[in-house]
Scaffold this motif. Structure first.
Motif, PDB file in Angstrom:
ATOM      1  N   LYS A   2      10.097 -27.734  -6.097  1.00 43.26           N
ATOM      2  CA  LYS A   2      10.905 -26.630  -6.204  1.00 43.26           C
ATOM      3  C   LYS A   2      10.058 -25.298  -5.812  1.00 43.26           C
ATOM      4  O   LYS A   2       9.077 -25.446  -6.409  1.00 43.26           O
ATOM      5  CB  LYS A   2      11.267 -26.690  -7.715  1.00 43.26           C
ATOM      6  CG  LYS A   2      12.324 -25.280  -8.100  1.00 43.26           C
ATOM      7  CD  LYS A   2      12.556 -25.353  -9.349  1.00 43.26           C
ATOM      8  CE  LYS A   2      13.428 -24.111  -9.659  1.00 43.26           C
ATOM      9  NZ  LYS A   2      13.645 -23.651 -11.052  1.00 43.26           N
ATOM     10  N   THR A   3      10.763 -24.690  -5.085  1.00 44.77           N
ATOM     11  CA  THR A   3       9.898 -23.434  -4.826  1.00 44.77           C
ATOM     12  C   THR A   3      10.325 -22.368  -5.941  1.00 44.77           C
ATOM     13  O   THR A   3      11.356 -22.195  -6.262  1.00 44.77           O
ATOM     14  CB  THR A   3      10.249 -22.866  -3.541  1.00 44.77           C
ATOM     15  OG1 THR A   3      11.545 -22.499  -3.108  1.00 44.77           O
ATOM     16  CG2 THR A   3       9.661 -23.909  -2.419  1.00 44.77           C
ATOM     17  N   VAL A   4       9.397 -21.189  -6.272  1.00 42.40           N
ATOM     18  CA  VAL A   4       9.808 -20.154  -7.132  1.00 42.40           C
ATOM     19  C   VAL A   4       9.332 -19.075  -6.512  1.00 42.40           C
ATOM     20  O   VAL A   4       8.477 -18.828  -5.799  1.00 42.40           O
ATOM     21  CB  VAL A   4       9.027 -20.587  -8.291  1.00 42.40           C
ATOM     22  CG1 VAL A   4       8.951 -19.058  -9.238  1.00 42.40           C
ATOM     23  CG2 VAL A   4       9.374 -21.766  -9.044  1.00 42.40           C
ATOM     24  N   HIS A   5      10.058 -18.088  -6.535  1.00 41.95           N
ATOM     25  CA  HIS A   5       9.652 -16.454  -6.116  1.00 41.95           C
ATOM     26  C   HIS A   5      10.402 -15.538  -7.051  1.00 41.95           C
ATOM     27  O   HIS A   5      11.529 -15.441  -7.317  1.00 41.95           O
ATOM     28  CB  HIS A   5      10.749 -16.141  -4.647  1.00 41.95           C
ATOM     29  CG  HIS A   5      10.306 -17.132  -3.631  1.00 41.95           C
ATOM     30  ND1 HIS A   5       9.087 -16.844  -2.743  1.00 41.95           N
ATOM     31  CD2 HIS A   5      10.915 -17.911  -3.204  1.00 41.95           C
ATOM     32  CE1 HIS A   5       9.332 -17.626  -1.929  1.00 41.95           C
ATOM     33  NE2 HIS A   5      10.217 -18.541  -2.153  1.00 41.95           N
ATOM     34  N   PRO A   6       9.387 -14.879  -7.967  1.00 41.09           N
ATOM     35  CA  PRO A   6       9.788 -14.007  -8.950  1.00 41.09           C
ATOM     36  C   PRO A   6      11.008 -12.961  -8.564  1.00 41.09           C
ATOM     37  O   PRO A   6      10.713 -12.462  -7.359  1.00 41.09           O
ATOM     38  CB  PRO A   6       8.476 -13.325  -9.383  1.00 41.09           C
ATOM     39  CG  PRO A   6       7.376 -14.501  -8.921  1.00 41.09           C
ATOM     40  CD  PRO A   6       7.908 -15.087  -7.767  1.00 41.09           C
ATOM     41  N   SER A  17       5.662 -19.731   0.016  1.00 39.87           N
ATOM     42  CA  SER A  17       6.360 -19.663  -1.481  1.00 39.87           C
ATOM     43  C   SER A  17       5.243 -19.098  -2.438  1.00 39.87           C
ATOM     44  O   SER A  17       4.241 -19.425  -2.496  1.00 39.87           O
ATOM     45  CB  SER A  17       6.776 -20.923  -1.967  1.00 39.87           C
ATOM     46  OG  SER A  17       7.898 -21.677  -1.073  1.00 39.87           O
ATOM     47  N   ARG A  21       6.512 -26.197  -7.582  1.00 42.40           N
ATOM     48  CA  ARG A  21       6.399 -27.129  -8.603  1.00 42.40           C
ATOM     49  C   ARG A  21       6.557 -28.452  -8.041  1.00 42.40           C
ATOM     50  O   ARG A  21       7.493 -28.507  -7.202  1.00 42.40           O
ATOM     51  CB  ARG A  21       7.586 -26.927  -9.783  1.00 42.40           C
ATOM     52  CG  ARG A  21       7.287 -27.928 -10.794  1.00 42.40           C
ATOM     53  CD  ARG A  21       7.746 -27.638 -12.102  1.00 42.40           C
ATOM     54  NE  ARG A  21       7.571 -28.851 -13.014  1.00 42.40           N
ATOM     55  CZ  ARG A  21       7.713 -28.944 -14.352  1.00 42.40           C
ATOM     56  NH1 ARG A  21       8.646 -27.625 -14.671  1.00 42.40           N
ATOM     57  NH2 ARG A  21       7.631 -29.562 -14.870  1.00 42.40           N
ATOM     58  N   PHE A  26       2.214 -27.119 -11.140  1.00 42.63           N
ATOM     59  CA  PHE A  26       2.745 -25.818 -10.604  1.00 42.63           C
ATOM     60  C   PHE A  26       1.791 -25.088  -9.922  1.00 42.63           C
ATOM     61  O   PHE A  26       0.515 -24.779 -10.338  1.00 42.63           O
ATOM     62  CB  PHE A  26       3.498 -25.102 -11.532  1.00 42.63           C
ATOM     63  CG  PHE A  26       4.154 -23.827 -11.046  1.00 42.63           C
ATOM     64  CD1 PHE A  26       5.423 -23.977 -10.456  1.00 42.63           C
ATOM     65  CD2 PHE A  26       3.548 -22.473 -11.370  1.00 42.63           C
ATOM     66  CE1 PHE A  26       6.077 -22.684 -10.094  1.00 42.63           C
ATOM     67  CE2 PHE A  26       4.008 -21.295 -10.797  1.00 42.63           C
ATOM     68  CZ  PHE A  26       5.530 -21.499 -10.219  1.00 42.63           C
ATOM     69  N   VAL A  59       4.273 -15.125 -11.456  1.00 44.89           N
ATOM     70  CA  VAL A  59       4.632 -16.182 -10.588  1.00 44.89           C
ATOM     71  C   VAL A  59       4.601 -17.464 -11.698  1.00 44.89           C
ATOM     72  O   VAL A  59       5.670 -18.179 -11.753  1.00 44.89           O
ATOM     73  CB  VAL A  59       3.909 -16.759  -9.631  1.00 44.89           C
ATOM     74  CG1 VAL A  59       4.197 -17.902  -8.879  1.00 44.89           C
ATOM     75  CG2 VAL A  59       4.055 -15.364  -8.589  1.00 44.89           C
ATOM     76  N   ALA A  62       7.776 -17.231 -13.840  1.00 40.06           N
ATOM     77  CA  ALA A  62       8.993 -17.527 -13.255  1.00 40.06           C
ATOM     78  C   ALA A  62       9.228 -19.002 -12.988  1.00 40.06           C
ATOM     79  O   ALA A  62      10.096 -19.472 -12.762  1.00 40.06           O
ATOM     80  CB  ALA A  62       9.029 -17.190 -11.830  1.00 40.06           C
ATOM     81  N   GLY A  63       7.862 -19.901 -13.178  1.00 42.30           N
ATOM     82  CA  GLY A  63       8.078 -21.381 -12.865  1.00 42.30           C
ATOM     83  C   GLY A  63       8.041 -22.044 -14.232  1.00 42.30           C
ATOM     84  O   GLY A  63       7.689 -23.392 -14.298  1.00 42.30           O
TER      85      GLY A  63
END
Length: 125
Positions: A2-6, A17, A21, A26, A59, A62-63
């Motif tokens: 899973k990608t995370v972008h605040p 990215s 995760r 992470f 970041v 956000a994760g």
């Protein structure tokens, strides 16, 4: 994976990215010192280090992680003379149980960047 972008971060100008995760791990991409508009901060080294760490924390948050979950840090400095001041600032921010860390001196693509920090957090038990 899973990608995370605040939400408050600008879209990266390069293909990456901000965070990814993968299982219980992470990964936070390298973060530099930036202002609210995303422009690179220039001038006060302590402010630059604190901003880079703030961005790593954003970041992580956000994760679903915090600095306490970080098990490994990669720190990149533009000059070996910055190593001692970096250590002082980093120690104040990271706490009494620091994660594993590697620090290297590199040449950055942006002429004003003096510090970049990446992290790996463990989210399992």
């Amino acid at each position: 994976m899973k990608t995370v972008h605040p939400e408050h971060f600008p879209t990266p100008a390069v293909p990456l990215s901000h965070g990814v995760r993968a299982g219980d791990l992470f990964f936070v991409s390298g973060q530099v010192a930036t202002g609210p508009d995303g422009a690179v901060l220039v001038g006060d080294f302590e402010a630059e280090v604190n901003s880079a760490i703030d961005n790593v924390e954003a970041v992580l948050h956000a994760g679903g992680a915090t600095l306490a979950d970080v098990v490994k840090v990669g720190a990149y400095l533009s000059n070996a003379a910055l190593f001692a001041p970096f250590n002082e600032i980093y120690a104040r921010r990271i706490g009494d149980v620091p994660p594993a860390r590697t620090t290297v001196v590199v040449g950055f693509g942006h002429p004003d960047v003096r510090v970049e920090i990446e992290a790996i957090a463990h989210l399992g038990k």
